[in-house]
Design a protein around this motif. Structure first.
Motif, PDB file in Angstrom:
ATOM      1  N   GLU A   1      39.725  18.842  36.284  1.00 33.26           N
ATOM      2  CA  GLU A   1      39.872  19.743  37.429  1.00 33.26           C
ATOM      3  C   GLU A   1      38.960  20.944  37.211  1.00 33.26           C
ATOM      4  O   GLU A   1      38.497  21.190  36.097  1.00 33.26           O
ATOM      5  CB  GLU A   1      41.325  20.229  37.545  1.00 33.26           C
ATOM      6  N   LEU A   2      38.737  21.722  38.270  1.00 31.39           N
ATOM      7  CA  LEU A   2      37.977  22.956  38.129  1.00 31.39           C
ATOM      8  C   LEU A   2      38.665  23.859  37.121  1.00 31.39           C
ATOM      9  O   LEU A   2      39.881  24.027  37.152  1.00 31.39           O
ATOM     10  CB  LEU A   2      37.877  23.689  39.468  1.00 31.39           C
ATOM     11  N   GLY A   3      37.899  24.421  36.212  1.00 37.01           N
ATOM     12  CA  GLY A   3      38.452  25.327  35.216  1.00 37.01           C
ATOM     13  C   GLY A   3      38.968  24.653  33.960  1.00 37.01           C
ATOM     14  O   GLY A   3      39.250  25.322  32.974  1.00 37.01           O
ATOM     15  N   ASP A   4      39.120  23.319  33.972  1.00 43.39           N
ATOM     16  CA  ASP A   4      39.579  22.602  32.776  1.00 43.39           C
ATOM     17  C   ASP A   4      38.504  22.679  31.690  1.00 43.39           C
ATOM     18  O   ASP A   4      37.312  22.695  31.975  1.00 43.39           O
ATOM     19  CB  ASP A   4      39.842  21.119  33.075  1.00 43.39           C
ATOM     20  N   THR A   5      38.966  22.695  30.444  1.00 45.28           N
ATOM     21  CA  THR A   5      38.054  22.618  29.314  1.00 45.28           C
ATOM     22  C   THR A   5      37.956  21.162  28.889  1.00 45.28           C
ATOM     23  O   THR A   5      38.972  20.500  28.710  1.00 45.28           O
ATOM     24  CB  THR A   5      38.562  23.476  28.141  1.00 45.28           C
TER      25      THR A   5
ATOM     26  N   LYS B   1      33.719  24.267  29.963  1.00 47.26           N
ATOM     27  CA  LYS B   1      34.662  24.468  31.064  1.00 47.26           C
ATOM     28  C   LYS B   1      34.036  23.926  32.341  1.00 47.26           C
ATOM     29  O   LYS B   1      32.856  24.178  32.624  1.00 47.26           O
ATOM     30  CB  LYS B   1      34.935  25.969  31.192  1.00 47.26           C
TER      31      LYS B   1
ATOM     32  N   LEU C   1      32.861  23.950  35.807  1.00 47.29           N
ATOM     33  CA  LEU C   1      32.569  24.985  36.792  1.00 47.29           C
ATOM     34  C   LEU C   1      32.525  24.440  38.214  1.00 47.29           C
ATOM     35  O   LEU C   1      32.936  25.112  39.145  1.00 47.29           O
ATOM     36  CB  LEU C   1      31.223  25.653  36.479  1.00 47.29           C
TER      37      LEU C   1
ATOM     38  N   GLU D   1      30.194  24.630  31.846  1.00 43.11           N
ATOM     39  CA  GLU D   1      29.686  25.864  31.236  1.00 43.11           C
ATOM     40  C   GLU D   1      29.526  25.687  29.761  1.00 43.11           C
ATOM     41  O   GLU D   1      30.379  25.157  29.087  1.00 43.11           O
ATOM     42  CB  GLU D   1      30.671  26.988  31.529  1.00 43.11           C
TER      43      GLU D   1
END
Length: 151
Positions: A99-103, A129, A131, A151
């Motif tokens: 998902e967005l923001g997942d590492t 992460k 993005l 990222e």
């Protein structure tokens, strides 16, 4: 099974409308599958480029100013290694791999690309992460097409 009998069965399958034949006898089991004709790949049309209406802006000296190029995305791009259909989860009701923001870690599955009825897990090739997710669920993707920005 006799080689002549096997050859006859192969000829019968190739000349008929059936795509698969399986026979079990005392000597063993034989399965003949007819190779399907390759289907034409289905590609989503590329979006039309946007054009500005009117003349390009002019500089003070009268020379035309070139439009600014789209900025390169900051971060590492995870690209599609094949042509196929992009899926964010293993099944329609399942949780998305990323998902967005997942590492994500190197080697962690981030999506699935279905190619020729085979589900291929696509793994992150770097740590970071998420993005951006650049594809929609069920979207046709090309070889080398960007899927995620990390990222």
């Amino acid at each position: 099974m006799d080689l002549r009998k096997l050859k006859t069965l192969i000829d019968l399958v190739s000349e008929s409308n059936i795509s698969e034949l399986e026979i079990t006898e005392a000597e063993g089991k034989v399965r003949i599958v007819k190779a399907a004709a390759p289907a034409a790949p289905v590609y989503a049309p590329a979006p039309a480029p946007l054009h500005a209406v009117g003349a390009p802006p002019s500089a003070a000296n009268g020379a035309a100013v070139a439009p600014a190029a789209a900025p390169e995305p900051a971060g590492k791009v995870i690209k599609s290694p094949m042509v196929g259909t992009f899926y964010r989860a293993a099944s329609p009701g399942a949780k998305a791999f990323a998902e967005l923001g997942d590492t994500v870690k190197t080697g962690q599955p981030v999506c699935i690309i279905e190619a020729m009825k085979i589900m291929n897990e696509i793994e992150a090739d770097c740590d970071g992460k998420v993005l951006q997710i650049l594809c929609e669920n069920g979207q046709a993707v090309e070889f080398g097409q960007p899927l995620f920005i990390v990222e």
